[in-house]
Write a protein that holds these residues in place. Sequence first.
Motif, PDB file in Angstrom:
ATOM      1  N   ALA A 106       0.826  -1.205   0.000  1.00  9.51           N
ATOM      2  CA  ALA A 106       0.000   0.000   0.000  1.00  9.51           C
ATOM      3  C   ALA A 106       0.861   1.255   0.000  1.00  9.51           C
ATOM      4  O   ALA A 106       0.658   2.169  -0.795  1.00  9.51           O
ATOM      5  CB  ALA A 106      -0.918   0.001   1.221  1.00  9.51           C
ATOM      6  N   VAL A 107       1.846   1.270   0.895  1.00 12.19           N
ATOM      7  CA  VAL A 107       2.715   2.448   0.968  1.00 12.19           C
ATOM      8  C   VAL A 107       3.451   2.650  -0.349  1.00 12.19           C
ATOM      9  O   VAL A 107       3.562   3.764  -0.858  1.00 12.19           O
ATOM     10  CB  VAL A 107       3.723   2.307   2.124  1.00 12.19           C
ATOM     11  CG1 VAL A 107       4.791   3.359   2.034  1.00 12.19           C
ATOM     12  CG2 VAL A 107       3.004   2.403   3.451  1.00 12.19           C
ATOM     13  N   ALA A 108       3.939   1.547  -0.899  1.00 10.64           N
ATOM     14  CA  ALA A 108       4.695   1.650  -2.149  1.00 10.64           C
ATOM     15  C   ALA A 108       3.827   2.201  -3.267  1.00 10.64           C
ATOM     16  O   ALA A 108       4.253   3.057  -4.042  1.00 10.64           O
ATOM     17  CB  ALA A 108       5.263   0.286  -2.522  1.00 10.64           C
ATOM     18  N   VAL A 109       2.603   1.710  -3.334  1.00  7.89           N
ATOM     19  CA  VAL A 109       1.713   2.194  -4.396  1.00  7.89           C
ATOM     20  C   VAL A 109       1.454   3.675  -4.249  1.00  7.89           C
ATOM     21  O   VAL A 109       1.563   4.445  -5.196  1.00  7.89           O
ATOM     22  CB  VAL A 109       0.370   1.426  -4.360  1.00  7.89           C
ATOM     23  CG1 VAL A 109      -0.661   2.119  -5.229  1.00  7.89           C
ATOM     24  CG2 VAL A 109       0.567   0.013  -4.839  1.00  7.89           C
ATOM     25  N   PHE A 110       1.123   4.112  -3.042  1.00  6.86           N
ATOM     26  CA  PHE A 110       0.878   5.531  -2.824  1.00  6.86           C
ATOM     27  C   PHE A 110       2.106   6.356  -3.178  1.00  6.86           C
ATOM     28  O   PHE A 110       2.029   7.376  -3.839  1.00  6.86           O
ATOM     29  CB  PHE A 110       0.520   5.796  -1.354  1.00  6.86           C
ATOM     30  CG  PHE A 110      -0.939   5.655  -1.062  1.00  6.86           C
ATOM     31  CD1 PHE A 110      -1.374   5.130   0.137  1.00  6.86           C
ATOM     32  CD2 PHE A 110      -1.887   6.069  -1.980  1.00  6.86           C
ATOM     33  CE1 PHE A 110      -2.728   5.002   0.407  1.00  6.86           C
ATOM     34  CE2 PHE A 110      -3.245   5.939  -1.714  1.00  6.86           C
ATOM     35  CZ  PHE A 110      -3.657   5.407  -0.521  1.00  6.86           C
ATOM     36  N   ALA A 111       3.266   5.879  -2.707  1.00  3.24           N
ATOM     37  CA  ALA A 111       4.494   6.642  -2.942  1.00  3.24           C
ATOM     38  C   ALA A 111       4.761   6.756  -4.435  1.00  3.24           C
ATOM     39  O   ALA A 111       5.062   7.833  -4.951  1.00  3.24           O
ATOM     40  CB  ALA A 111       5.674   5.975  -2.234  1.00  3.24           C
ATOM     41  N   VAL A 168      -2.745   0.935 -13.678  1.00  5.11           N
ATOM     42  CA  VAL A 168      -2.379  -0.477 -13.562  1.00  5.11           C
ATOM     43  C   VAL A 168      -2.003  -0.824 -12.132  1.00  5.11           C
ATOM     44  O   VAL A 168      -2.486  -1.794 -11.547  1.00  5.11           O
ATOM     45  CB  VAL A 168      -1.210  -0.789 -14.521  1.00  5.11           C
ATOM     46  CG1 VAL A 168      -0.577  -2.114 -14.177  1.00  5.11           C
ATOM     47  CG2 VAL A 168      -1.686  -0.787 -15.949  1.00  5.11           C
ATOM     48  N   PHE A 169      -1.145   0.018 -11.580  1.00  3.89           N
ATOM     49  CA  PHE A 169      -0.702  -0.171 -10.203  1.00  3.89           C
ATOM     50  C   PHE A 169      -1.907  -0.279  -9.274  1.00  3.89           C
ATOM     51  O   PHE A 169      -1.990  -1.149  -8.409  1.00  3.89           O
ATOM     52  CB  PHE A 169       0.109   1.062  -9.777  1.00  3.89           C
ATOM     53  CG  PHE A 169       1.485   0.725  -9.304  1.00  3.89           C
ATOM     54  CD1 PHE A 169       2.562   1.496  -9.694  1.00  3.89           C
ATOM     55  CD2 PHE A 169       1.716  -0.354  -8.452  1.00  3.89           C
ATOM     56  CE1 PHE A 169       3.831   1.202  -9.254  1.00  3.89           C
ATOM     57  CE2 PHE A 169       2.986  -0.643  -8.018  1.00  3.89           C
ATOM     58  CZ  PHE A 169       4.055   0.142  -8.427  1.00  3.89           C
ATOM     59  N   TYR A 170      -2.860   0.645  -9.481  1.00  2.93           N
ATOM     60  CA  TYR A 170      -4.026   0.700  -8.615  1.00  2.93           C
ATOM     61  C   TYR A 170      -4.841  -0.574  -8.719  1.00  2.93           C
ATOM     62  O   TYR A 170      -5.207  -1.192  -7.721  1.00  2.93           O
ATOM     63  CB  TYR A 170      -4.883   1.916  -8.984  1.00  2.93           C
ATOM     64  CG  TYR A 170      -6.183   1.973  -8.242  1.00  2.93           C
ATOM     65  CD1 TYR A 170      -7.392   1.752  -8.888  1.00  2.93           C
ATOM     66  CD2 TYR A 170      -6.212   2.236  -6.879  1.00  2.93           C
ATOM     67  CE1 TYR A 170      -8.574   1.791  -8.205  1.00  2.93           C
ATOM     68  CE2 TYR A 170      -7.393   2.276  -6.190  1.00  2.93           C
ATOM     69  CZ  TYR A 170      -8.582   2.054  -6.850  1.00  2.93           C
ATOM     70  OH  TYR A 170      -9.767   2.099  -6.176  1.00  2.93           O
TER      71      TYR A 170
END
Lengths: 452, 275, 297
Positions: B197-202, B255-257
């Motif tokens: 989650a953190v990685a995606v947001f970052a 895509v990431f999301y």
Amino acid sequence: MRRASKVLALAIALALLTALVPTVATGPRVVKLRAFCIGPGPMPVTRATNLEDAARLLNSIFEELGIDLRVELEAEFSELKWKPFEEKFFAAYRAGRAPDIVIGLRNIPVLADEGVIIPLDDHVKKFWNMNYFDFFLSLWKSVEWKGHIWGIPQDATPGCIWYRKDVLRKLGYSDDEIARMLPPDGRGITLDTIVRLAREAKEAGLVEYGIVHRPSPGDTIFIYMKIFGGEVYDEETGKLVLVKSAALRMFKWFKQMVDEGLIPGEPPPWGTIHSMFVEGRVFATFASHVGTPSEWMAKYGLTEEQFRNDLGFLAFPPAVPGAEPVTTLGPLPYLITSQCKHPEIAELVLMLATSPEAVVKHSKRTLRPVTRRSAMHHPELQEWPYSYTVETARLLEVAAPPIIHPAWGKYKSIVFEHIKGVEAGVISPEDAVEELAKILKAELGDQIIIRD
Amino acid sequence: MGRVLRYLAYAAIALMSLPIVIMVAFLVVASFSTRLTMGLVPAGLTLENWSFLWAPIPWGLGREYVWPTLANTLMYAGGSTVLRVLLVTLAGYAVSRISFRGRLFVLAFQMVGRVVPGAGLLIGMYFTLYYLGLLFTIPGVVLIRTAMGIPMAIWIMKGFFDGIPWELEWAAMVDGCSRLQLWRRVLLPLVRPGIAAVAVFAFMEAWEDFIYVYVLLPGETKVMSVLIQRLIATEVIDYPFLAAMSLFYTIPPLVFYVLTQKHLVRVTLVGGVKR
Amino acid sequence: MGPGLRKALTLFVFLAPPLAVVTLFFLVPVVLTALLSLTDMHETLRWNFVGLENFRRMLGYDPRVHRIIVNTAIYVPSALAITIGLGLLIALASTSMREGAGILLRTIWFLPNLIPPVVYILLWRWFFDPTRYGFLNAVLALLGQGPRAWLTEYALPIVIVVNALIGASVCMVVFTSAIKSIPPELIMAAQVDGASYLQTVRYVILPLIRWPLMFMTAWHVPAHLNAYVYTLLLTDGGPYYSSEVWALYSYHKAFRYFEYGYGAAISTVLIALNVAAILIVWKVFGLRRMMELGGGE
């Protein structure tokens, strides 16, 4: 015993080597110079190449004379526009890593007062007869502040109106009539002629817009104020001036133009302005200078033939009786920063970079007027299209030198904001004048004189 | 009566949703069109607009490839992600596990950090980087972006660490693990969803960022957002061309999301909001 | 090494790097902003101490401040209303319709959040483009009408909507999950008692999602107060400052006119407003509650 002698031999060998190396490496003393050169935009790359050529020339002179000195010059030609270039320069300057030579900063008063650049009086005086005697005088005026000379003029971009002759021909005018109606020096006619022709062109459906102007503040602000009968600078006090009646006339004119649909309500971006004019969808552009055709040809598809036959330019004619036609100089000088450790060498480089040869190279590339009279007779400039740069050089004699005042940039921005506001219909011309006076007073304090 | 009202409400909602639908449709349709007429109707279909993928695009007087810009963007986004994940997995554990008086203080600190505006600090950040000699460098912007995202990210990680039972740790520590080893070998694998989650947001924040890179990076170093914006601002606006590039630029976060949907649902429940 | 010391050391290892980064690159800028606001730092990066002169200028003789304050005062409540209202509306609608339709609706409304700001604005620009190539103007052309300069005529309202939609998107997600976590029996009970949908909403749903509602409001007040990037990209403060808000003015003064000192002063006021907002929230909700809300349970 064996080992010790081996070590000793090694030690002696090393000592000999280290003693030899310095002598082998001795050659001529090298001075490194760095330069930042602005475009903006890709045409004036000769600003940088001329510096490099100058350095090479200097080196060959040194070699001829047996002088033990070489210059290594690294000129960086930046694609940044004015403000980002300034930011980059100052960040480097404050970090102690300013370039020795910079071209692209225009606020000479501030640069001089804060000791960012050095005065070049001695150098210019020393070499006046050799190199500087035939630069157009207005260019020297543009680098003068508080009695000193702060830069070597490199080029000039006189502002003018470009219009489409082919549109006029389609309306039925002959070339003679066109020449009479729109003389290049702008004398004997008024702005109304341009407006009238623009109206005709629009009504005939030949163009989308009559006139386009810059989407950002520029020296055209000076032009607008003057042709509407105003002043922007008071010689005696050295302060900036706002003449409210001239500003009112100017705002009213812009509003009327937008209301008639002759000027777009929102200035389009640069790319659009250029492409619209080159494609003939606009009758006249106030957003260019005499050198812009080089960009039009290089990027927007203008052909040399079209340049020769279908385009015409003229100085901005007065809009009210009693005012004079105006062309601005638009100069840009080479400057030497105070962090330069070898200013004498830098000065020599600048001298060679503004030689007649260098000036010719620059003008051939950018189609900007030559900055010195001796270059006007250069054989490479006698044929079209390069002869154009000689013709337009005459404008440098009558062009108005730029306003040298630390708050001039601010003045231009503020006036331009109000022009946009009036064009957008958000503020009436009358209110705009009052607001303008108020804001100039607030931001410029005692540096502005407001007259009715 | 209720029925009519309900259908009216639905109609109103449909109307309000229309702009979004139209605009997204434009993004897809225009990027494959030669020209748009009548608003959204393509005059012809083409792959020309996607030529930036294999040919240089007009820039200044010449042409430039888009790939270096993409590389810069990846460097910036990747760097921010790695740094942030590293820092908050450390801090999240500390905040969650270690009991000390200052814990409340740290939490409040995070709260404050969350709400002081990134906007108002831009000038301060500019000069902080300037005085540190990091202005106009990629590491500088990475640090700024990371600093802004840390408070929120610690919050998220804390939540995940909280969910791990004490016994696991006691068992490991009894076996002679130091805290650091415990953290690395036992706990990190267990909070992988949080890390994701953190990685995606970052990554998404850095990828989409415009204002920070615009102000804090030099003009010559371009990232995708700045490139597209400068194309809009200075060149002739060619909507299909811009649409194609924009679609290309928008795809990675989408895509990431989609890939990390499940983890994000948990996070949004944690009051997680993007900015 | 005693246990207390060891613990402190471990703490240090774990917390120091992140706290250092945040302090250096987040808190130091705050201090620097405050300090800069007392100087006249400008483009040559040279500065002089000028005390409170910037603030005197802001409150005394900068003629634009008045309009900007008015714009901001209109902007923040309007954007907030749209954010919360629209978010709630979509959340309610999507949970009261068929599951499939609901998901579709929510996906559409989440899109603004997924699209990068530069692209989001490009899309709106295309929508409102003043030439006949813009979507609205193309539609008008079909109806035989001439093109209009939307962004010039309606700068502030458009800016408000464009920004508020992003917030509404976020609120929708939060409210939806909050609504979905209401035990269905409560809703059914109400309906069995003969309540209409609106009454159910008013008396059952809303009270039960009171906390997310308040939290989102508390969150978005500073968010809208500080929003400026979308406005910058879309209208750049609109024709002649008609869509200029306080946060944007700080950016303009600092990075367009190179008046860093004055821009910092404007930012300082902005930060003060934010702090005030937080304190009010603190008071109204209580810190404990807020942290619980943050935990979302």
